[in-house]
Scaffold this motif. Sequence first.
Motif, short mmCIF file in Angstrom:
data_model
loop_
_atom_site.label_atom_id
_atom_site.label_comp_id
_atom_site.label_asym_id
_atom_site.label_seq_id
_atom_site.Cartn_x
_atom_site.Cartn_y
_atom_site.Cartn_z
N ILE A 135 1.00 -1.21 0.02
CA ILE A 135 0.09 -0.05 0.00
C ILE A 135 1.05 1.28 -0.03
CG2 ILE A 135 -1.65 1.35 1.48
CD1 ILE A 135 -2.83 -1.01 2.50
N LYS A 136 0.59 2.04 -0.95
CA LYS A 136 1.48 3.23 -1.32
C LYS A 136 0.81 4.41 -0.96
CE LYS A 136 4.66 5.79 -4.47
NZ LYS A 136 5.31 5.60 -5.86
N ILE A 137 1.20 5.37 0.21
CA ILE A 137 0.56 6.50 0.65
C ILE A 137 1.35 7.58 0.35
CG2 ILE A 137 -0.75 7.69 2.60
CD1 ILE A 137 -1.34 4.97 3.52
N MET A 138 0.93 8.77 -0.20
CA MET A 138 1.57 10.01 -0.54
C MET A 138 0.73 11.19 0.04
SD MET A 138 2.85 9.23 -4.38
CE MET A 138 1.51 8.35 -4.84
N ALA A 139 1.29 12.17 0.62
CA ALA A 139 0.79 13.35 1.00
C ALA A 139 1.67 14.31 1.32
CB ALA A 139 -0.02 12.98 2.43
N ASP A 140 1.28 15.58 1.71
CA ASP A 140 2.15 16.73 2.03
C ASP A 140 2.35 16.98 3.11
OD1 ASP A 140 1.71 17.71 -0.77
OD2 ASP A 140 -0.13 18.94 -0.15
N ARG A 141 1.66 16.16 4.08
CA ARG A 141 1.96 16.42 5.59
C ARG A 141 1.81 14.87 6.11
NH1 ARG A 141 -0.35 18.39 10.51
NH2 ARG A 141 0.86 19.15 12.11
#
Length: 272
Positions: A135-141
């Motif tokens: 599971i790949k999760i990307m975000a700014d913070r």
Amino acid sequence: MQSHKFIIVFTVLCMMILPLSALAWGDLYTVRLDCDVFLSRRLDAPKTQTLQQGQTVKIDFIEGEWAALFPLDESKQDKSKAIGYVLIKNLDFLQSAPEIESADSQETSASQAESSQDTRSTEKKSQALFNESPIKIMADRMVYNEAKQSILFQGNVKVEHQDLLLVADKLTAFLSTDGAPQAGKEQIKKIIAKGKVRLSRQAMLGKCQTLSYTVQDSILCMEGDPVLEDGQNNTLTGKTIRYYLNENRSEVLGGEQKPVQAVFTVPKDVRP
């Protein structure tokens, strides 16, 4: 202020618990790449042998990334009978270990057993492949809460899990292990996304305000004006929509203020 993009990849391993039986137990796998067998569940443990690519093996007693390896003809489900331990990531699921039948019953049940076994193997392989993918999760913070064993992602959140894509304003991932996050070693047990949630899987498109994803069961629960489209202009709406990823089916629940509604497109060449 400079924006930093956080990317965390979680490896989700599905531990499948099988019925205990003196005749049938364990799972059959094929070796994806040449790999070593270790005396214990440690990479620095002594090696007992090397498995060759394409070789069929029998495993059981799965714990985390490791599984106990047994001879194909071993009839007793006993950990002490294990040849050693192998990393599951080096194996591909083949089928559940076939049940041994008596000579009298083999002829009468062969056709039924083969059909049933093929169905179970296909379903289990499909579920294993999806659940074991990262599971790949990307975000700014990103904010990690050790007490709650959770991670909060905010700003341009994007989730990739095999062919499933999800975006939202913010997302909370709940972990099932202890300690600070280290990429590739956590197990996510649940995800809750909120705010302008959008998801897609192949031709399926969906949107809602709140979405929860139970990883072990591979079930998406959509709430807050949920809408699900199948890619052929057919639309489902209701109070709650549950989407079962492994079965590729949906369940719509309605309420007094939000009844179930289904809109189907009629082909142009069909006349009333």
